[in-house]
Write an enzyme that holds these catalytic residues in place. Structure first.
Site, PDB file in Angstrom:
ATOM      1  N   LYS A  18       0.820  -1.221   0.000  1.00  0.00           N
ATOM      2  CA  LYS A  18       0.000   0.000   0.000  1.00  0.00           C
ATOM      3  C   LYS A  18       0.845   1.259   0.000  1.00  0.00           C
ATOM      4  CE  LYS A  18      -2.561  -0.025   3.655  1.00  0.00           C
ATOM      5  NZ  LYS A  18      -2.122  -1.302   4.215  1.00  0.00           N
ATOM      6  N   ARG A  92     -10.242   1.532   7.970  1.00  0.00           N
ATOM      7  CA  ARG A  92      -9.949   0.097   8.094  1.00  0.00           C
ATOM      8  C   ARG A  92     -11.163  -0.696   8.540  1.00  0.00           C
ATOM      9  NH1 ARG A  92      -3.816  -0.884  10.168  1.00  0.00           N
ATOM     10  NH2 ARG A  92      -2.830   0.761   8.949  1.00  0.00           N
ATOM     11  N   ARG A 126      10.113  -8.095   7.229  1.00  0.00           N
ATOM     12  CA  ARG A 126       9.973  -6.646   7.334  1.00  0.00           C
ATOM     13  C   ARG A 126      10.523  -6.121   8.662  1.00  0.00           C
ATOM     14  NH1 ARG A 126       4.299  -3.439   6.309  1.00  0.00           N
ATOM     15  NH2 ARG A 126       3.742  -4.187   8.374  1.00  0.00           N
ATOM     16  N   ARG A 159       8.490  -5.544  14.329  1.00  0.00           N
ATOM     17  CA  ARG A 159       7.302  -5.416  15.146  1.00  0.00           C
ATOM     18  C   ARG A 159       6.849  -6.787  15.605  1.00  0.00           C
ATOM     19  NH1 ARG A 159       3.226  -1.535  11.903  1.00  0.00           N
ATOM     20  NH2 ARG A 159       1.881  -3.217  12.640  1.00  0.00           N
ATOM     21  N   ARG A 170      -2.895 -11.860  12.337  1.00  0.00           N
ATOM     22  CA  ARG A 170      -3.018 -10.464  11.941  1.00  0.00           C
ATOM     23  C   ARG A 170      -3.743 -10.327  10.600  1.00  0.00           C
ATOM     24  NH1 ARG A 170       2.153  -6.631  10.576  1.00  0.00           N
ATOM     25  NH2 ARG A 170       1.055  -4.654  10.380  1.00  0.00           N
TER      26      ARG A 170
END
Length: 223
Positions: A18, A92, A126, A159, A170
């Site tokens: 995104k 969201r 990531r 994270r 998630r």
């Protein structure tokens, strides 16, 4: 620029690219890229009431609730009533989408559909710079020096919810929350979905769609 203001949203699960797509759209078409994560970080540092409330949730490892994110985002959008913009990370949930309806009418919603395995691999690789939100991927966008941010030299972190064992839960949570939002915009005829595993292959189709709505500032190759 087109005379009519263009208000667009990019939807997609964590790891869908995104942010990259939004940056390319912003550069190519002159839209302001409005990131909910960036505004939340600024509100945390700004000493405002919404930032203080958000901080309480984050310190306990909880998701910042709808009403807090919505207050932050709507306040920022109110300042930009006469500007073209592109929303990233908001709305969201259906509640956030309804709140957004109260202050503006969206022209375009882009939904990125990326296979689960691709998302899982991207998220697990990531790492982020916490202060700025800059994201690195150890597979295709690594930092210049291992483990540190390119601009500040400060340490990168992974994270908790990017760790492999947390990714599946998630992604399920995102899918459940996003489904009614996607259905809402689909019913209005403003949803455009793009599927694939590589941002570079999806981008030409996104560029073509935007070009039909607003004059580009850069050619597709110049993005």
């Amino acid at each position: 620029m087109a005379s009519k203001l263009l208000r667009a949203v990019v939807l997609g699960p964590p790891g869908s690219g995104k942010g990259t797509v939004c940056e390319r759209i912003a550069r190519s078409f002159g839209l302001q890229h409005l990131s909910s994560g960036q505004f939340l970080r600024e509100s945390l540092g700004g000493g405002g009431e919404a930032g203080a409330v958000a901080q309480q949730y984050l310190q306990r490892g909880l998701l910042v609730p709808d009403h807090v994110i919505t207050r932050v985002m709507l306040a920022e959008l109110e300042k930009r009533r006469e500007q073209h913009w592109l929303l990233d990370g908001f709305p969201r949930t259906l509640g956030q989408a309804r709140a957004l309806d109260g202050i503006c009418q969206l022209d375009l919603v882009i939904s990125l559909n990326i296979p689960f395995e691709t998302l899982k691999d991207r998220l697990s690789a990531r790492w982020v710079h916490p202060a700025s939100g800059r994201v690195y991927n150890m597979d295709f966008n690594p930092p210049q020096s291992q483990g540190v941010d390119d601009l500040t030299g400060e340490p990168l972190v992974q994270r908790e919810d990017d760790r492999p064992e947390a990714v599946a839960a998630r992604l399920r949570k995102y899918k459940d929350a996003a489904k009614p939002v996607i259905e809402l915009y689909k019913s209005r005829g403003i949803l455009h979905s793009f599927s694939g595993t590589e941002t570079n292959k999806i981008w030409p189709y996104v560029y073509s769609l935007l070009s039909s709505r607003i004059p580009p500032l850069l050619s597709e190759e110049e993005h």
